[in-house]
Design an enzyme around this catalytic site. Structure first.
Site, PDB file in Angstrom:
ATOM      1  N   ASP A 432       0.870  -1.180   0.000  1.00  0.00           N
ATOM      2  CA  ASP A 432       0.000   0.000   0.000  1.00  0.00           C
ATOM      3  C   ASP A 432       0.911   1.234   0.000  1.00  0.00           C
ATOM      4  O   ASP A 432       1.588   1.519   1.001  1.00  0.00           O
ATOM      5  CB  ASP A 432      -0.877  -0.050   1.260  1.00  0.00           C
ATOM      6  CG  ASP A 432      -1.888   1.096   1.327  1.00  0.00           C
ATOM      7  OD1 ASP A 432      -1.652   2.130   0.677  1.00  0.00           O
ATOM      8  OD2 ASP A 432      -2.884   0.948   2.052  1.00  0.00           O
ATOM      9  N   HIS A 433       0.895   1.930  -1.105  1.00  0.00           N
ATOM     10  CA  HIS A 433       1.850   3.044  -1.252  1.00  0.00           C
ATOM     11  C   HIS A 433       1.520   4.222  -0.340  1.00  0.00           C
ATOM     12  O   HIS A 433       2.325   5.140  -0.175  1.00  0.00           O
ATOM     13  CB  HIS A 433       1.890   3.490  -2.714  1.00  0.00           C
ATOM     14  CG  HIS A 433       3.223   4.048  -3.134  1.00  0.00           C
ATOM     15  ND1 HIS A 433       4.201   4.409  -2.242  1.00  0.00           N
ATOM     16  CD2 HIS A 433       3.736   4.302  -4.354  1.00  0.00           C
ATOM     17  CE1 HIS A 433       5.244   4.869  -2.891  1.00  0.00           C
ATOM     18  NE2 HIS A 433       4.994   4.808  -4.181  1.00  0.00           N
ATOM     19  N   ARG A 434       0.346   4.205   0.272  1.00  0.00           N
ATOM     20  CA  ARG A 434       0.043   5.271   1.240  1.00  0.00           C
ATOM     21  C   ARG A 434       0.877   5.096   2.499  1.00  0.00           C
ATOM     22  O   ARG A 434       1.124   6.048   3.226  1.00  0.00           O
ATOM     23  CB  ARG A 434      -1.439   5.226   1.632  1.00  0.00           C
ATOM     24  CG  ARG A 434      -2.380   5.580   0.512  1.00  0.00           C
ATOM     25  CD  ARG A 434      -3.814   5.305   0.899  1.00  0.00           C
ATOM     26  NE  ARG A 434      -4.039   3.921   1.284  1.00  0.00           N
ATOM     27  CZ  ARG A 434      -5.204   3.431   1.714  1.00  0.00           C
ATOM     28  NH1 ARG A 434      -6.246   4.222   1.817  1.00  0.00           N
ATOM     29  NH2 ARG A 434      -5.329   2.162   2.023  1.00  0.00           N
TER      30      ARG A 434
END
Ligand code: COA
Length: 460
Positions: A432-434
């Site tokens: 999850d790039h967040r």
């Protein structure tokens, strides 16, 4: 009581403009400034608001009529006490030269027909260029400057919709750029907004439906409806309950999480020798040691080193978990399920192998309990028994990463002086790039590859 004629006021360059909406009907009690009709030129639409409150006696225009300044809009019955809008500043735009409120309040004889102009509220963009209240209260004397609407509409390309449709959409929180207009020149109508909201609600009720994702696919063309039988023989097979559930979850995760997949190769030559040797030694003594069991153990080690992979997002907070429950995707006749090996950090590889075999057997028999699939902090999807090289596994929310592995294969690997046949395991980490940066993901994978290449490191 007096009946007055309401006429189209000075609407600047708007001449012979089409009535695209009639917003009131005979018998309606209307308030001062309430919109009566919407007219539209080539480039802008404009609402004509009521100069006074009262009861509509008769409409004198219908949809599609062409109107200009002075065209009769309606007969309006007004009380002599006056339900008038504030008299317009500058005092202009009243046919016959008398101010509307004054004329009625001054006691025009009952039944007298007093002709008033209404004041326009133009709309050339998302926000009306002249808000209705301003148009009636202060700006009546200033007709819409010729070209102003054109300039504004050229500057910002806005969905084509009348002010009342815009207001309606604003009330419902609908972004008009997502709605397809079914009116002339693709104009968005009230019914289009209603249909959009209904479709959205229907999709929200059925998140597993093919081709629907609330708020994401809305506004796209509808899912193609094809009569497949026209092209050849078909068989309709209803989706299993598990497949429908997992489809809905996968869909949500895919659209809601910004996924990135990072690929890496791990040299598992020595690990595979160890695994096969241990299996030979322990033959007939319980569970077989699997590559999956080593992967679970290696992942726990990597999760301890990189705690943000063993976490979940809770609003603006990252919840780091100090327990290590590793889920693994199991392929069953009814679809995909993800049983969880709890406290994998406290279990040995043999125990993990035994437990994963039991859970996989339960999964295939359809006997997993909900508690068998809860509490996971990280997942592994192993296609190693099947094949492939790399893929992009979908994160199992609310986790933030998943490791996918494919079939290990012998490949020539350069050792600095010659090519050696090494067993290479292709790994794909989706994250999850967040929460996780690319550099962290690369480090996580590199660490994992090192560990699998030399499993003694797992003791560190
Ligand atoms: N490379 C090479 N061979 C591998 C391997 C790998 N990465 N992983 C497994 N194998 C071999 C095993 O050693 C075994 O061989 P053997 O019978 O000669 O010992 C064979 O492939 C079958 O292994 P498998 O049945 O896959 O067992 P497993 O313990 O490795 O995996 C599950 C168990 C439950 C993960 C697996 O059966 C499964 O369901 N995988 C599918 C997961 C899935 O669908 N993921 C997709 C999600 S999108």
């Amino acid at each position: 009581m007096a009946t007055i004629e309401v006429k189209v006021p000075d609407i600047g360059e708007f001449r012979d403009v089409e009535v695209i909406e009639v917003l009131v009907k005979p018998g309606d009690r209307i308030a001062p400034e309430q919109s009566l009709i919407t007219v539209e030129s080539d480039k802008a639409s404009m609402e004509i608001p009521a100069p006074l409150g009262g009861v509509v006696v008769a409409m004198k225009v219908a949809l599609g009529d062409k109107v200009s300044r002075g065209s009769l809009l309606m007969d309006l019955e007004v009380s002599e006490a006056g339900e008038a809008a504030p008299p317009p500043a500058g005092g202009a735009a009243v046919a016959g030269g008398s101010a509307p409120a004054d004329a009625v309040a001054a006691g025009a004889p009952a039944g007298a027909r007093v002709a008033f102009d209404a004041a326009p509220a133009a709309d050339v963009g998302e926000a009306p260029a002249v808000p209705a209240a301003d148009a009636v209260g202060r700006s009546v004397a200033a007709p819409l400057p010729a070209g102003a609407a054109d300039a504004a509409s050229d500057a910002v390309v806005q969905p084509h919709a009348s002010p009342s449709v815009r207001r309606f959409a604003r009330e419902l929180g609908v972004d008009l750029s997502r709605v397809r207009g079914s009116g002339p020149k693709q104009r968005i109508l009230h019914d289009d907004v209603r249909a959009w909201v209904k479709a959205l609600a229907a999709r929200a009720d059925d998140p597993g439906s093919t081709g629907g994702a609330p708020g994401v696919l809305a506004g796209l063309p509808p899912w193609p409806q094809v009569d497949f039988a026209k092209f050849g023989p078909v068989e309709a097979r209803p989706l299993s309950r598990i497949r429908k559930l997992s489809a809905a979850n996968l869909h949500r995760n895919w659209v809601a999480i910004p996924h990135v997949s990072q690929h890496e190769d791990a040299d598992v030559t020595d690990l595979e020798s160890l695994r096969t040797q241990l299996n030979r030694e322990n033959e007939g003594e319980g569970a077989k040691l699997t590559m999956l069991a080593f992967l679970v153990k290696a992942c726990v080690s990597a999760l301890k080193k990189f705690p943000e992979f063993n976490a979940s997002l809770d609003g603006d907070t990252l919840v780091l978990k100090r327990y290590y429950h590793v889920g693994f995707a199991a392929d069953t006749p009814n679809g995909l399920v993800v049983p969880v090996i709890r406290d994998a950090d406290r279990k040995g590889v043999l125990e993990i192998a035994r437990e994963s075999a039991e859970l996989a057997a339960k999964a295939r028999a359809g006997k997993l309990m909900p508690s068998d699939m809860q509490g996971g902090t990280f997942s592994i999807s192993s296609l190693g028994g099947i094949g492939g090289t790399y893929f992009t596994p979908i994160i199992n929310a609310p986790e933030v990463a998943i490791l996918g592995v494919c079939r290990a294969a012998r490949r020539p690997v350069w050792d600095g002086s010659s090519f050696q046949p090494r067993l290479v395991l292709p790994m794909s980490l989706s994250y999850d790039h967040r929460v996780i940066d690319g550099a962290a993901a690369a480090r996580f994978n590199a660490w994992l590859a090192q560990l699998l290449a030399d499993f003694r490191r797992a003791m560190l």
